[in-house]
Design an enzyme around this catalytic site. Structure first.
Site, short mmCIF file in Angstrom:
data_model
loop_
_atom_site.label_atom_id
_atom_site.label_comp_id
_atom_site.label_asym_id
_atom_site.label_seq_id
_atom_site.Cartn_x
_atom_site.Cartn_y
_atom_site.Cartn_z
N HIS A 1 -7.94 -2.30 9.23
CA HIS A 1 -7.89 -0.86 9.48
C HIS A 1 -9.27 -0.21 9.41
O HIS A 1 -10.12 -0.61 8.62
CB HIS A 1 -6.94 -0.18 8.48
N ASP B 1 9.74 -7.53 -3.99
CA ASP B 1 8.59 -7.83 -3.13
C ASP B 1 8.36 -9.33 -3.24
O ASP B 1 8.44 -9.89 -4.34
CB ASP B 1 7.36 -7.05 -3.65
N GLY C 1 -4.66 -3.48 23.60
CA GLY C 1 -3.43 -2.80 23.17
C GLY C 1 -3.64 -1.49 22.44
O GLY C 1 -2.67 -0.89 21.98
N TYR D 1 0.82 -1.22 0.00
CA TYR D 1 0.00 0.00 0.00
C TYR D 1 0.86 1.28 0.00
O TYR D 1 0.83 2.06 -0.97
CB TYR D 1 -0.92 -0.07 1.23
N LEU E 1 5.56 -10.68 -2.61
CA LEU E 1 4.14 -10.77 -2.97
C LEU E 1 3.31 -11.57 -1.97
O LEU E 1 2.24 -12.05 -2.31
CB LEU E 1 3.96 -11.32 -4.40
N ALA F 1 9.34 -3.61 3.12
CA ALA F 1 8.98 -5.02 3.25
C ALA F 1 8.97 -5.45 4.72
O ALA F 1 10.01 -5.42 5.38
CB ALA F 1 9.99 -5.87 2.47
N TYR G 1 5.15 -6.12 16.97
CA TYR G 1 5.30 -5.34 15.73
C TYR G 1 6.11 -4.06 16.01
O TYR G 1 7.14 -3.80 15.37
CB TYR G 1 3.91 -5.00 15.16
N GLY H 1 1.92 -7.99 -0.86
CA GLY H 1 1.88 -7.00 -1.95
C GLY H 1 1.10 -7.53 -3.14
O GLY H 1 0.74 -8.72 -3.21
N THR I 1 7.05 3.27 12.52
CA THR I 1 5.64 3.36 12.93
C THR I 1 5.48 4.09 14.25
O THR I 1 6.39 4.08 15.10
CB THR I 1 5.06 1.94 13.09
N1 UFG Z 1 -11.12 0.53 15.06
C1 UFG Z 1 -12.45 0.26 15.32
N2 UFG Z 1 -13.06 -0.71 14.59
C2 UFG Z 1 -12.41 -1.43 13.62
C3 UFG Z 1 -11.05 -1.14 13.36
C4 UFG Z 1 -10.43 -0.15 14.10
O1 UFG Z 1 -13.06 0.87 16.18
O2 UFG Z 1 -13.05 -2.31 13.02
C5 UFG Z 1 -10.45 1.60 15.82
C6 UFG Z 1 -9.23 1.11 16.57
O3 UFG Z 1 -9.61 0.64 17.84
C7 UFG Z 1 -8.39 2.38 16.61
C8 UFG Z 1 -8.77 3.12 15.34
O4 UFG Z 1 -10.00 2.56 14.90
O5 UFG Z 1 -8.76 3.15 17.70
C9 UFG Z 1 -7.76 2.96 14.23
O6 UFG Z 1 -7.48 1.58 14.09
P1 UFG Z 1 -6.62 0.98 12.89
O7 UFG Z 1 -6.59 -0.49 13.06
O8 UFG Z 1 -7.10 1.54 11.61
O9 UFG Z 1 -5.19 1.61 13.14
P2 UFG Z 1 -4.28 1.56 14.46
O10 UFG Z 1 -4.31 2.94 15.04
O11 UFG Z 1 -4.60 0.45 15.35
O12 UFG Z 1 -2.91 1.16 13.79
C10 UFG Z 1 -2.07 2.09 13.20
C11 UFG Z 1 -1.27 1.40 12.11
C12 UFG Z 1 -0.37 0.35 12.73
C13 UFG Z 1 0.44 0.95 13.83
C14 UFG Z 1 -0.45 1.62 14.85
C15 UFG Z 1 0.34 2.34 15.90
O13 UFG Z 1 -2.12 0.81 11.18
O14 UFG Z 1 0.49 -0.15 11.73
O15 UFG Z 1 -1.26 2.60 14.20
O16 UFG Z 1 -0.28 2.15 17.13
F1 UFG Z 1 1.16 0.02 14.46
#
Ligand code: UFG
Length: 334
Positions: A191, A31, A286, A11, A33, A76, A143, A36, A119
């Site tokens: 996400h 990559d 977490g 992405y 894959l 990667a 991670y 990816g 990150t």
């Molecule tokens: N969330 C929901 N419902 C979902 C998915 C996510 O409520 O179905 C919430 C999560 O609890 C969080 C927010 O939406 O509060 C964002 O969640 P994401 O999973 O989209 O992203 P994160 O903040 O958990 O993760 C991002 C990056 C990771 C990185 C992290 C750092 O994607 O790679 O931030 O803490 F490690």
């Protein structure tokens, strides 16, 4: 510049390839894959693609030499927080050992510049908001731990081998390219924004909101959403900056403003014009309550400016991608 991009079919990797190609750089992608998509590179016929694992160190050395590589952008990696808790050793192997092979190959091939995909997870539960690069770093999952370990590897490699590096600590990458058909396609998708847009498309019944009892204004978690093309710009600027800078450096990449999960869902309703059902569920283990970056250092040192500072503008680009590719890249296969 002749640049090797590892994980360039992913992405953020593919959006960075778009940025580098648009600025006249000569790009080689490796990559494996596993995550990816080969189709993500289809819009860039000038890019040389090699399906290769970083662990194939001798082939990596050979590739760097034969392509005359001057700098590396390293994406990667395995990048799912939840999965990393279930399979920590797989994360150590793929992320830490993979990068050790990459750096050893760079040293052998005399390539001394690297921009690394780090990150916000290196900070863990932040002690201060906005988060500064100097803020306490205490990852709460493997991670983030592996990414912090790689930053340390880069630090020591600078002193010992003269490797110059910029670790870019992304906050929440979002959106899609406004004019090239590339976007976010993870399997499984975890996400928030793609899941909300899948709910808007009717591909899922509702979006689950993980926790409504955080100490924030509406009780849901706050994140700093940053457009993937703005991330890509920062990678190009960091590569250019490293032509003269030495040492190992780290930069936060975020907009410096936070939006709650409920605000993201409301903004998505507005952008899509669709109804989006919500299911309130337990907290996800977490998840810190608030993660917001201070992007000041990247602004001052790299001259980084963002094109997308507005959440709705970010969501609009994501919506265009998801609406036109409801099944991601698998659409392009048929
Ligand atoms: N969330 C929901 N419902 C979902 C998915 C996510 O409520 O179905 C919430 C999560 O609890 C969080 C927010 O939406 O509060 C964002 O969640 P994401 O999973 O989209 O992203 P994160 O903040 O958990 O993760 C991002 C990056 C990771 C990185 C992290 C750092 O994607 O790679 O931030 O803490 F490690």
């Amino acid at each position: 510049m002749r640049i090797l991009v590892t994980g360039g079919a992913g992405y953020i990797g593919s959006h960075t390839v778009a940025e580098l190609v648009a600025h006249g750089h000569e790009v080689t992608v490796v990559d494996n894959l596993r995550q990816g998509h080969r189709e993500a590179l289809r819009p860039f016929p000038s890019v040389a693609f090699h399906e290769l694992s970083l662990q194939d160190e001798s082939q990596m050395v050979e590739l760097m030499r034969s392509r005359g590589i001057e700098a590396v952008v390293h994406f990667a990696a395995s990048s799912l927080v939840g999965e990393s808790v279930q399979k920590p050793l797989a994360y150590y192997r793929n992320n830490l050992c993979g990068t050790e092979h990459l750096l050893s190959a760079m040293v052998a091939a005399k390539v001394d510049r690297i921009v690394f995909s780090s990150t916000a997870a290196v900070y863990g539960e932040p002690s201060d908001i906005p988060i500064l690069e100097s803020s306490q770093k205490q990852p709460t999952n493997p991670y983030g731990e592996t990414k912090l370990g790689i930053e340390r590897m880069l630090h020591w490699s600078s002193a010992a081998y003269g490797v110059r590096s910029a670790s870019l600590r992304y906050f929440n990458a979002a959106g899609a390219h406004p004019s090239v058909p590339i976007g976010e396609d993870h399997n499984p998708e975890t996400h928030l924004i793609p899941l909300v847009l899948q709910a808007a498309l009717g591909q899922r019944e509702a979006i689950s909101v993980f926790g409504t009892d955080y100490g924030t204004a509406d009780g849901t978690c706050i994140r700093d959403y940053i457009h993937v093309c703005d991330l890509a710009t920062a990678h190009r600027l960091a590569l250019e900056w490293l032509e003269t800078a030495s040492g190992a450096h780290a930069f936060n990449l975020g907009n410096g403003s936070g939006f709650s999960v409920k605000q993201v869902i409301d903004a998505s309703r507005k952008v899509t014009g669709r109804s989006i059902a919500v299911r309130e569920v337990e907290r996800r283990a977490g998840d810190p309550a608030v993660l917001v970056a201070s992007p000041a250092m990247a602004e001052q040192t790299l001259g980084w400016r963002r094109d997308y500072t507005n959440l709705e503008a970010i969501l609009e680009t994501a919506w265009r991608w998801h609406e036109s590719h409801p099944h991601g890249y698998s659409e392009s296969l048929s």
